[in-house]
Design an enzyme around this catalytic site. Structure first.
Site, mmCIF file in Angstrom:
data_model
loop_
_atom_site.group_PDB
_atom_site.id
_atom_site.type_symbol
_atom_site.label_atom_id
_atom_site.label_comp_id
_atom_site.label_asym_id
_atom_site.label_seq_id
_atom_site.Cartn_x
_atom_site.Cartn_y
_atom_site.Cartn_z
ATOM 1 N N PRO A 41 -20.403 -26.824 -29.155
ATOM 2 C CA PRO A 41 -20.192 -27.550 -27.898
ATOM 3 C C PRO A 41 -21.523 -27.762 -27.187
ATOM 4 C CG PRO A 41 -19.578 -25.239 -27.643
ATOM 5 C CD PRO A 41 -19.909 -25.434 -29.096
ATOM 6 N N CYS A 78 -23.910 -20.183 -22.094
ATOM 7 C CA CYS A 78 -24.701 -21.281 -21.534
ATOM 8 C C CYS A 78 -25.869 -20.748 -20.711
ATOM 9 C CB CYS A 78 -23.825 -22.165 -20.654
ATOM 10 S SG CYS A 78 -24.736 -23.551 -19.918
ATOM 11 N N ASP A 98 -30.684 -22.630 -35.477
ATOM 12 C CA ASP A 98 -31.632 -23.023 -36.524
ATOM 13 C C ASP A 98 -30.950 -23.376 -37.843
ATOM 14 O OD1 ASP A 98 -33.553 -22.462 -34.619
ATOM 15 O OD2 ASP A 98 -34.068 -20.498 -35.446
#
EC number: 1.3.1.-
Length: 331
Positions: free
Chosen positions: A16, A101, A205
């Site tokens: 997301p 977040c 990554d």
């Protein structure tokens, strides 16, 4: 167990990302091989206030399933109530809680990764949502490995989340203070996967099929989540599946095919209700377009042109110019 992990499946999640993983981009990634979708994060308070703008972030199509709606907030009771409202409206396959977040406007409201500093509150939120959704839909969570390098606590947090009823945990291998810089710590992600019995999804990554295969081979994760790499290269999902199946990399996607997808994305965005007018939709797409074109021949000039586009026709004109003046292969 969540159905998408059954029979030793190794699902590929689209991470997301606010302002990126809207209903249109999720559709594109699903077509290109993404297995599990999670919406952009949604404010639980916005849901409780029945804010129409907030509700738009929960939109998805049946073709995108399994899909989860991600909520953020710091009040377990209100979060649980918001989750039940979302379930009534949309019937998602799961609810996901954002404990990762790093953005200031979320952290300043005691949401996202700020809860990694307050484990009792984090547990209260997780338990509140799990109890509200019990017997209705499963609840999962996404975290970072810690607030900063001195407080890396992902293993402890993962155990707490499992105890609170989370049925899967996605872990971004960076601290909040790292943002998106430096390298993701997959050793910590692996330690978390070995510390709990629920599936752990590793994030950070992952940019190609070989990266996915390596993490599957070298860690105990049950799946991976791909974020920023998909912004530039949504084909990463089909490339990863091919590599997992054959051990070989697919050839690069030709420039013309890349532009065809870019133009389709623009048309779908312009047709969607989210942005209002075509002009607003394409202006909102500018950053996305520049991400798509990273590594294209003549990328510098492309970025300068794309930073000013206001219509689908202008994007098509730039695409025609680009394809008629290729200065080498796409990097």
């Amino acid at each position: 167990m969540l159905s998408w992990f059954e029979n030793d499946a190794f699902p590929l999640y689209l991470a997301p990302m606010a302002g990126v993983t809207d209903v249109v981009f999720r559709q594109i990634c699903k077509e290109l091989g993404a297995d599990v979708m999670v919406t952009e994060f949604v404010s639980a308070e916005g849901i409780m206030q029945a804010d129409e703008r907030t509700r738009k972030y929960t939109e998805f199509t049946d073709e995108q399933r399994p899909v989860g709606v991600q909520l953020f907030g710091a009040d377990g009771v209100r979060m649980g109530e918001a989750a039940r409202k979302v379930v009534e409206w949309k019937r998602p396959d799961f609810i996901d809680i954002n404990f990762g977040c790093p953005v200031n406007k979320v952290v300043s409201k005691n949401g996202g990764s700020s809860l990694l500093k307050d484990c009792p509150l984090l547990e209260s939120v997780a338990r509140g949502v799990a109890e509200a959704c019990e017997g209705v839909v499963p609840v999962t969570a996404k975290i970072r490995i810690g607030w900063d390098e001195k407080t890396i606590n992902a293993v402890d947090v993962s155990r707490r989340l499992e105890d609170c009823g989370m049925q899967a945990i996605a872990i971004h291998g960076r601290t909040r203070s790292q943002g998106y810089g430096g390298e993701a710590c997959w050793e910590t992600i692996d330690a978390c996967a070995r510390a709990v019995t629920v599936p752990v999804i590793g994030n950070g990554d992952i940019s190609c099929g070989e990266d996915v295969a390596r993490r599957q081979r070298e860690t105990a994760v049950s799946g991976v989540m791909i974020g920023r790499a998909a912004m530039q290269n949504p084909w990463v999902f089909q490339e990863a599946k091919h590599f997992l199946r054959t051990g070989n990399a697919l050839p690069g996607v030709p420039l013309e095919e890349r532009w065809q997808l870019v133009m389709r994305h623009c048309r779908l965005a312009a047709e969607s209700r989210r942005y209002g007018t075509e002009r607003h939709a394409i202006m909102a797409m500018r950053a996305r377009l520049m991400a798509y074109c990273k590594g294209f021949p003549g990328a510098k000039e492309l970025r300068q042109r794309l930073a000013k586009v206001e219509s689908v026709a202008q994007v098509e004109e730039i695409a025609e110019w680009s394809m008629s003046h290729p200065a080498g292969e796409v990097a």
